[in-house]
Write a protein that holds these residues in place. Structure first.
Motif, PDB file in Angstrom:
ATOM      1  N   ARG A   1      14.082  54.939   5.005  1.00  0.00           N
ATOM      2  CA  ARG A   1      15.068  55.716   4.253  1.00  0.00           C
ATOM      3  C   ARG A   1      15.672  56.858   5.064  1.00  0.00           C
ATOM      4  O   ARG A   1      16.609  57.494   4.618  1.00  0.00           O
ATOM      5  N   SER A   2      15.120  57.142   6.210  1.00  0.00           N
ATOM      6  CA  SER A   2      15.506  58.362   6.925  1.00  0.00           C
ATOM      7  C   SER A   2      16.721  58.194   7.822  1.00  0.00           C
ATOM      8  O   SER A   2      17.266  59.181   8.297  1.00  0.00           O
ATOM      9  N   GLY A   3      17.127  56.949   8.089  1.00  0.00           N
ATOM     10  CA  GLY A   3      18.266  56.728   8.973  1.00  0.00           C
ATOM     11  C   GLY A   3      17.873  56.342  10.377  1.00  0.00           C
ATOM     12  O   GLY A   3      18.734  56.266  11.264  1.00  0.00           O
ATOM     13  N   ALA A   4      16.584  56.075  10.617  1.00  0.00           N
ATOM     14  CA  ALA A   4      16.153  55.657  11.947  1.00  0.00           C
ATOM     15  C   ALA A   4      16.670  54.259  12.268  1.00  0.00           C
ATOM     16  O   ALA A   4      16.895  53.449  11.377  1.00  0.00           O
ATOM     17  N   SER A   5      16.845  53.995  13.546  1.00  0.00           N
ATOM     18  CA  SER A   5      17.343  52.694  14.001  1.00  0.00           C
ATOM     19  C   SER A   5      16.249  51.819  14.594  1.00  0.00           C
ATOM     20  O   SER A   5      16.492  50.656  14.891  1.00  0.00           O
ATOM     21  N   GLY A   6      15.063  52.396  14.790  1.00  0.00           N
ATOM     22  CA  GLY A   6      13.971  51.621  15.351  1.00  0.00           C
ATOM     23  C   GLY A   6      12.651  52.028  14.741  1.00  0.00           C
ATOM     24  O   GLY A   6      12.468  53.183  14.339  1.00  0.00           O
ATOM     25  N   PHE A   7      11.731  51.071  14.661  1.00  0.00           N
ATOM     26  CA  PHE A   7      10.428  51.313  14.066  1.00  0.00           C
ATOM     27  C   PHE A   7       9.387  50.650  14.953  1.00  0.00           C
ATOM     28  O   PHE A   7       9.287  49.428  15.000  1.00  0.00           O
ATOM     29  N   LEU A   8       8.621  51.458  15.659  1.00  0.00           N
ATOM     30  CA  LEU A   8       7.673  50.947  16.633  1.00  0.00           C
ATOM     31  C   LEU A   8       6.265  51.406  16.295  1.00  0.00           C
ATOM     32  O   LEU A   8       6.080  52.429  15.639  1.00  0.00           O
ATOM     33  N   VAL A   9       5.279  50.642  16.750  1.00  0.00           N
ATOM     34  CA  VAL A   9       3.891  51.048  16.587  1.00  0.00           C
ATOM     35  C   VAL A   9       3.361  51.522  17.924  1.00  0.00           C
ATOM     36  O   VAL A   9       3.743  51.019  18.979  1.00  0.00           O
ATOM     37  N   LYS A  10       2.473  52.486  17.868  1.00  0.00           N
ATOM     38  CA  LYS A  10       2.040  53.147  19.098  1.00  0.00           C
ATOM     39  C   LYS A  10       1.179  52.277  19.996  1.00  0.00           C
ATOM     40  O   LYS A  10       0.998  52.614  21.172  1.00  0.00           O
ATOM     41  N   ASP A  11       0.655  51.169  19.471  1.00  0.00           N
ATOM     42  CA  ASP A  11      -0.157  50.314  20.335  1.00  0.00           C
ATOM     43  C   ASP A  11       0.670  49.248  21.057  1.00  0.00           C
ATOM     44  O   ASP A  11       0.132  48.379  21.719  1.00  0.00           O
ATOM     45  N   MET A  12       1.994  49.336  20.923  1.00  0.00           N
ATOM     46  CA  MET A  12       2.854  48.443  21.696  1.00  0.00           C
ATOM     47  C   MET A  12       2.772  48.801  23.178  1.00  0.00           C
ATOM     48  O   MET A  12       2.491  49.942  23.539  1.00  0.00           O
ATOM     49  N   ALA A  13       3.044  47.832  24.025  1.00  0.00           N
ATOM     50  CA  ALA A  13       3.097  48.097  25.457  1.00  0.00           C
ATOM     51  C   ALA A  13       4.225  49.082  25.739  1.00  0.00           C
ATOM     52  O   ALA A  13       5.281  49.049  25.094  1.00  0.00           O
ATOM     53  N   LEU A  14       3.998  49.965  26.689  1.00  0.00           N
ATOM     54  CA  LEU A  14       5.021  50.955  27.021  1.00  0.00           C
ATOM     55  C   LEU A  14       6.327  50.288  27.443  1.00  0.00           C
ATOM     56  O   LEU A  14       7.414  50.774  27.124  1.00  0.00           O
TER      57      LEU A  14
END
Length: 229
Positions: free
Chosen positions: A100-113
């Motif tokens: 709802r905030s207007g962000a364009s991306g949603f990532l999880v912190k355990d993803m590879a850098l």
């Protein structure tokens, strides 16, 4: 050589910022233009930096103003930087807030850098990206929730228009289904054996026909319409 993507890193964990900063140092197309440890600092830097950042990598849990509220404020104005929100798989409420905030991306912190850097490039190019950890369950639960009262500067999800997908062609339904699965325009083009320009045109028509603000809303609409697996 094209101008590097200007990135603002926002996280209350210095080690997270340091890891991203070091990795970006080896990526000539990315440049860190600032760092913040709170949402309040992020809002200030997003406004004060000149030129403004292209992409903000935004933590969620921070002291004081959290990343969701900071994202809402930052994305409210014209020409605002695009925001990639970092979240964790189990924090459903943060995912709903980010949607709802207007962000364009949603990532999880355990993803590879490297995957996070790739997401920054995708978002900077005007696309949106949802991490695999943001599952169908989260989207479905979000879409089923009643819409809260809208306040000034807030971004709400787009409900399925009256008549559902009336006026959307069969090909556009295919494209919408693939958007709902998180595919980029290039990936959609490969899957449907069409050009990237054609895929982009289909997505643009979906924006207009479904009155969607951005690609994330198309993802939600795809789930509401039962098109996404």
């Amino acid at each position: 050589m094209s101008t590097p993507i200007r990135v603002l890193l926002v996280d209350d964990q210095p080690l997270v910022r340091a890891g991203l900063r070091v990795l970006m140092a080896d990526s000539p197309d990315l440049v860190v233009v600032g760092e913040a440890g709170t949402g309040t600092e992020a809002v200030r830097l997003a406004e004060d930096l000149r030129p403004r950042p292209d992409v903000i990598v935004m933590d969620v849990r921070m002291p004081g103003m959290d990343g969701i509220e900071a994202t809402r404020i930052i994305t409210a104005g014209p020409g605002a930087p695009r925001v990639v929100v970092l979240t964790t798989f189990d924090d459903d409420e943060y995912v709903y807030g980010a949607l709802r905030s207007g962000a364009s991306g949603f990532l999880v912190k355990d993803m590879a850098l490297d995957d996070i850097l790739a997401a920054i490039r995708v978002v900077a190019a005007g696309d949106a990206l949802i991490a695999p950890g943001v599952t169908r369950r989260l989207i479905e639960e979000f879409a089923a929730r009643p819409e809260p009262p809208t306040t000034a500067g807030s971004a709400a999800s787009a409900p399925l228009p009256p008549g559902g997908l009336a006026g959307v062609t069969a090909r556009e339904r295919e494209v919408l289904a693939l958007v709902g699965r998180g595919l980029s325009n290039g990936e959609i083009a490969e899957r449907l054996h069409i050009s990237a320009a054609t895929a982009k045109a289909h997505v643009a028509r979906l924006f207009a026909k479904l009155d969607a603000r951005d690609r994330v809303q198309l993802v939600i609409l795809a789930y509401e319409a039962g098109l996404a697996p």
